[in-house]
Design a protein around this motif. Structure first.
Motif, short mmCIF file in Angstrom:
data_model
loop_
_atom_site.label_atom_id
_atom_site.label_comp_id
_atom_site.label_asym_id
_atom_site.label_seq_id
_atom_site.Cartn_x
_atom_site.Cartn_y
_atom_site.Cartn_z
N PHE A 253 -9.56 3.46 -6.40
CA PHE A 253 -9.09 4.84 -6.54
C PHE A 253 -7.83 4.91 -5.69
O PHE A 253 -7.90 4.88 -4.46
CB PHE A 253 -10.15 5.83 -6.03
CG PHE A 253 -11.46 5.73 -6.76
CD1 PHE A 253 -11.66 6.40 -7.95
CD2 PHE A 253 -12.48 4.93 -6.25
CE1 PHE A 253 -12.86 6.28 -8.63
CE2 PHE A 253 -13.69 4.82 -6.93
CZ PHE A 253 -13.87 5.49 -8.11
N LEU A 254 -6.67 4.96 -6.36
CA LEU A 254 -5.41 4.93 -5.63
C LEU A 254 -4.99 6.33 -5.22
O LEU A 254 -5.02 7.27 -6.02
CB LEU A 254 -4.31 4.30 -6.50
CG LEU A 254 -4.56 2.88 -6.99
CD1 LEU A 254 -3.37 2.39 -7.79
CD2 LEU A 254 -4.87 1.94 -5.84
N THR A 255 -4.61 6.46 -3.94
CA THR A 255 -4.08 7.72 -3.44
C THR A 255 -2.78 7.44 -2.69
O THR A 255 -2.46 6.28 -2.41
CB THR A 255 -5.09 8.41 -2.49
OG1 THR A 255 -5.42 7.52 -1.42
CG2 THR A 255 -6.36 8.83 -3.23
N THR B 8 3.98 1.91 -2.54
CA THR B 8 3.03 1.96 -1.43
C THR B 8 1.89 2.88 -1.86
O THR B 8 2.11 3.86 -2.57
CB THR B 8 3.67 2.48 -0.12
OG1 THR B 8 4.23 3.76 -0.36
CG2 THR B 8 4.73 1.52 0.38
N CYS B 9 0.68 2.53 -1.44
CA CYS B 9 -0.47 3.34 -1.82
C CYS B 9 -1.65 3.01 -0.91
O CYS B 9 -1.62 2.05 -0.15
CB CYS B 9 -0.86 3.10 -3.28
SG CYS B 9 -1.35 1.40 -3.67
N THR B 10 -2.67 3.85 -1.02
CA THR B 10 -3.93 3.57 -0.36
C THR B 10 -4.94 3.21 -1.44
O THR B 10 -5.12 3.96 -2.40
CB THR B 10 -4.43 4.80 0.43
OG1 THR B 10 -3.44 5.15 1.41
CG2 THR B 10 -5.75 4.50 1.13
N GLU B 11 -5.53 2.03 -1.29
CA GLU B 11 -6.58 1.58 -2.20
C GLU B 11 -7.92 2.05 -1.62
O GLU B 11 -8.36 1.53 -0.59
CB GLU B 11 -6.61 0.05 -2.30
CG GLU B 11 -5.34 -0.58 -2.77
CD GLU B 11 -5.37 -2.10 -2.66
OE1 GLU B 11 -4.35 -2.72 -3.01
OE2 GLU B 11 -6.38 -2.68 -2.20
N ASN B 12 -8.52 3.02 -2.24
CA ASN B 12 -9.88 3.43 -1.88
C ASN B 12 -10.78 2.56 -2.74
O ASN B 12 -10.96 2.82 -3.93
CB ASN B 12 -10.07 4.92 -2.17
CG ASN B 12 -9.08 5.78 -1.41
OD1 ASN B 12 -9.34 6.18 -0.29
ND2 ASN B 12 -7.91 6.03 -2.01
N THR B 13 -11.29 1.48 -2.15
CA THR B 13 -11.95 0.42 -2.90
C THR B 13 -13.46 0.52 -2.79
O THR B 13 -14.00 0.70 -1.71
CB THR B 13 -11.49 -0.95 -2.38
OG1 THR B 13 -10.07 -0.99 -2.40
CG2 THR B 13 -12.03 -2.07 -3.22
N LEU B 14 -14.11 0.40 -3.93
CA LEU B 14 -15.57 0.35 -3.98
C LEU B 14 -15.92 -0.98 -4.63
O LEU B 14 -15.45 -1.28 -5.74
CB LEU B 14 -16.09 1.52 -4.82
CG LEU B 14 -17.58 1.78 -4.84
CD1 LEU B 14 -18.10 2.07 -3.44
CD2 LEU B 14 -17.89 2.95 -5.76
N SER B 15 -16.71 -1.80 -3.94
CA SER B 15 -17.04 -3.12 -4.50
C SER B 15 -18.47 -3.50 -4.15
O SER B 15 -19.08 -2.95 -3.25
CB SER B 15 -16.07 -4.18 -3.98
OG SER B 15 -16.20 -4.34 -2.59
#
Length: 150
Positions: free
Chosen positions: A72-74, A88-95
């Motif tokens: 989920f990129l923010t 540039t971005c923040t990767e809100n990563t769920l794995s």
């Protein structure tokens, strides 16, 4: 007739295609998104990887060992200057990985990673030149308490 996408829109599409290919585990698609010449990549906690072969091998390894991943990129910001672009971005990563029982997904883990993706314009469109991901260290309650004035 639809208007021609701007450079910023084209870079945004290339950036989205990169994350979607990783989510799907689509190595073939991912391979087409990288430049053919000298590239680099830094995964969180990894050393710098250079060269197309080394970078693509790292993604093959990640995809082979990750049952599920979603980004989920923010805070996405795109800057284009001539034939180069920086995202540039923040990767809100769920794995998650495989569970002990076959056919089940193990516990999901969330992580924040700040990323910089550098693209170059080619005749085939915008291609990844470099990816750098760095984990965001979360503050703990103890750290917050230490900053409280006495």
């Amino acid at each position: 007739m639809s208007p021609t996408p701007t450079d910023v829109e084209q870079v945004e599409l290339a950036n989205t295609a990169f994350y979607e290919a990783v989510e799907r585990g689509d190595f073939e698609e991912l391979s087409t998104l990288w430049l053919e010449d000298e590239v680099s990549c830094v995964h969180p906690g990894w050393p710098v990887l250079t060269g197309r072969g080394e970078v693509l091998r790292s993604y093959a390894l990640i995809m082979a060992n990750t049952e599920y991943i979603q980004f989920f990129l923010t805070d996405v910001k795109v800057t284009v200057l001539a034939d180069a672009a920086v995202v540039t971005c923040t990767e809100n990563t769920l794995s998650g990985g495989p569970a002990e029982e076959a056919g089940e997904l193990g516990p999901l883990v969330g992580q924040l990673i700040v990323a910089t993706n550098v693209f170059r314009r080619t005749q085939e469109g915008w291609k990844l030149w470099s990816h750098h991901g760095s984990p965001v260290l979360a503050e703990t309650d103890d750290e917050e308490d230490d900053e409280t004035p006495a």
